[in-house]
Design a protein around this motif. Structure first.
Motif: not given
Ligand SMILES: NC(=O)c1ccc[n+]([C@@H]2O[C@H](COP(=O)([O-])OP(=O)(O)OC[C@H]3O[C@@H](n4cnc5c(N)ncnc54)[C@H](O)[C@@H]3O)[C@@H](O)[C@H]2O)c1
Length: 398
Positions: A266-268, A281-289, A370-380
């Protein structure tokens, strides 16, 4: 092998109830060497009176590779010609399909001849599309040459072209009569493409196979030290079997368009769309997703932070990205907003609950997303609860 199919009808008041069934059975052959392909193809040619093969080949493949397959086919006594296409996404267009149709027509291709696609996911999709449409359907075999194509693109019978504005918009389902997964075809695949394929392998492992995930982690450690290498044959086979298992309940995607296989997609896809399908590359987008999905899972208290961390560390060891770059956050959220609008205000996402179990969130909250997309560090996040009530095992794929 495809059978003749079946058509039956019965009277139903002032109408006729017509029942049509069509079986498309085929083999997926696993081999260390591409030399195994021609003997496997022999069976697929058995129906043809004067066997003839047209190779649809990715022109980026090493010349020697294609010649090896061609020589093997000639040795079977088959006539063999070839159409070469670019293996890049731009080739998945109607214009390329039209060029292949014209070649088949000019060369006198008959309905029982065989089209053989040899290339990455683009060539596999193109070969399938041409085979589905030429003469209302001809048999085709696939020799996938990228990791993504071997464990994903060549499996499941989905064939597609891109429209001017959307990926995979034009297509259907048409299974090949044979797939040969030859590990040595990956020898010439660039490292970035191997890493991209690793993302898809990781996806199915996170969905349903903790032991496979551990094996991929071991491979990732080796990749980090020595660079990417083709995956061992048993791993390729495990990935293919997992994909088949995930398709089994709904092979034509008629029931659920948001199934587990969409994990990371979805996000990828939003990221690929936001960057014009040219940056990742498609897999790179999936990794971020997958990372964003894991962020969301932690935020919702559905996944332990340590599980998210384990996934991210594995992806990074394999050279895959694990964050939406700050400059692309707004565009990704915009693309996700458009998906939400198309689906009547609902955005569904598959999230990981633990390695081997996912859940489908039917309504993702805009702020949490929004928080999940914007903040890649471990959220609380909320306190982690036990894994989802809905897991693969419970859905019958265990
Ligand atoms: N039908 C499906 O179910 C399905 C599933 C996943 C992906 N896909 C489609 O597959 C495509 C992505 O597949 P991909 O990642 O394989 O991309 P790709 O086919 O574009 O291949 C990636 C690059 O590697 C090159 N290449 C491929 N094999 C090579 C080899 N052995 N040696 C050297 N170069 C090689 C290609 O020419 C291309 O430049 C997308 O169009 C996607 O939509 C379809």
């Amino acid at each position: 092998m495809q059978d003749a199919g079946r058509l039956a009808w019965s009277a139903d008041g002032d109408s006729l109830a017509v029942e049509v069934t069509r079986r498309q059975d085929y083999r997926i052959v696993f081999a260390d060497h591409a030399a195994a392909a021609p003997p496997a193809i022999r069976g697929a040619l058995a129906q043809a009176l004067a066997p003839r093969v047209t190779l649809l080949a990715d022109r980026r493949l090493p010349h020697g590779r294609i010649e090896q397959v061609r020589a093997g086919l000639l040795a079977l006594g088959a006539e063999c010609d070839m159409v070469a296409v670019s293996g890049d996404e731009a080739a998945k267009r109607l214009a390329t399909a039209a060029r292949v149709w014209a070649h088949l027509e000019r060369s006198g291709f008959k309905r029982r001849d065989l089209l053989v696609g040899i290339g990455g996911g683009v060539v596999c999709d193109l070969a399938g599309f041409v085979a589905a449409t030429f003469m209302r359907g001809i048999p085709y075999a696939l020799l996938p040459t990228s990791l993504i194509a071997q464990i994903d693109g060549a499996i499941g019978g989905k064939v597609a072209l891109d429209s001017a504005h959307a990926k995979n918009l034009i297509g259907g389902f048409h299974h090949p009569c044979l797939v040969v997964i030859a590990r040595d075809l990956l020898d010439s695949l660039p490292p970035r493409e191997l890493a991209s394929g690793m993302a898809e392998a990781t996806k199915v492992a996170v969905i349903a196979a903790p032991r496979l995930f551990a094996e991929l982690e071991r491979i990732g450690v080796d990749w980090q030290a020595n660079g990417p290498t083709p995956l061992p044959l048993p791993v390729l086979r495990a990935c293919v079997e997992l994909k088949l298992g995930l398709l089994a309940g709904d092979p034509f995607e008629t029931v659920c368009l948001d199934r587990e296989l969409n994990f990371g997609h979805t996000v990828g896809h939003a990221l690929e769309a936001a960057t014009g399908f040219s940056t990742y590359r498609h897999g790179e987008a999936v990794a971020i997703g997958m990372t964003v999905a894991a962020n969301l899972a932690v935020l919702l208290g559905r996944c332990a932070p340590a599980t998210r961390q384990r996934l991210l560390e594995h992806l990074r060891r394999c050279g895959l990205p694990t964050a939406v770059p700050a400059r692309q956050v707004a565009a990704v959220l915009g693309a996700l907003g458009r998906i939400r609008a198309i689906r009547g205000g609902l955005l569904r996402m598959v999230i990981p609950c633990e390695i081997g179990a996912t859940a489908c969130i039917d309504e993702v909250d805009a702020e949490e997303l929004r928080a999940a997309v914007a903040d890649p560090s471990l959220p609380g996040g909320r306190r982690c609860e036990p894994a989802s009530a809905w897991t693969l095992a419970e859905a019958g794929h265990g």
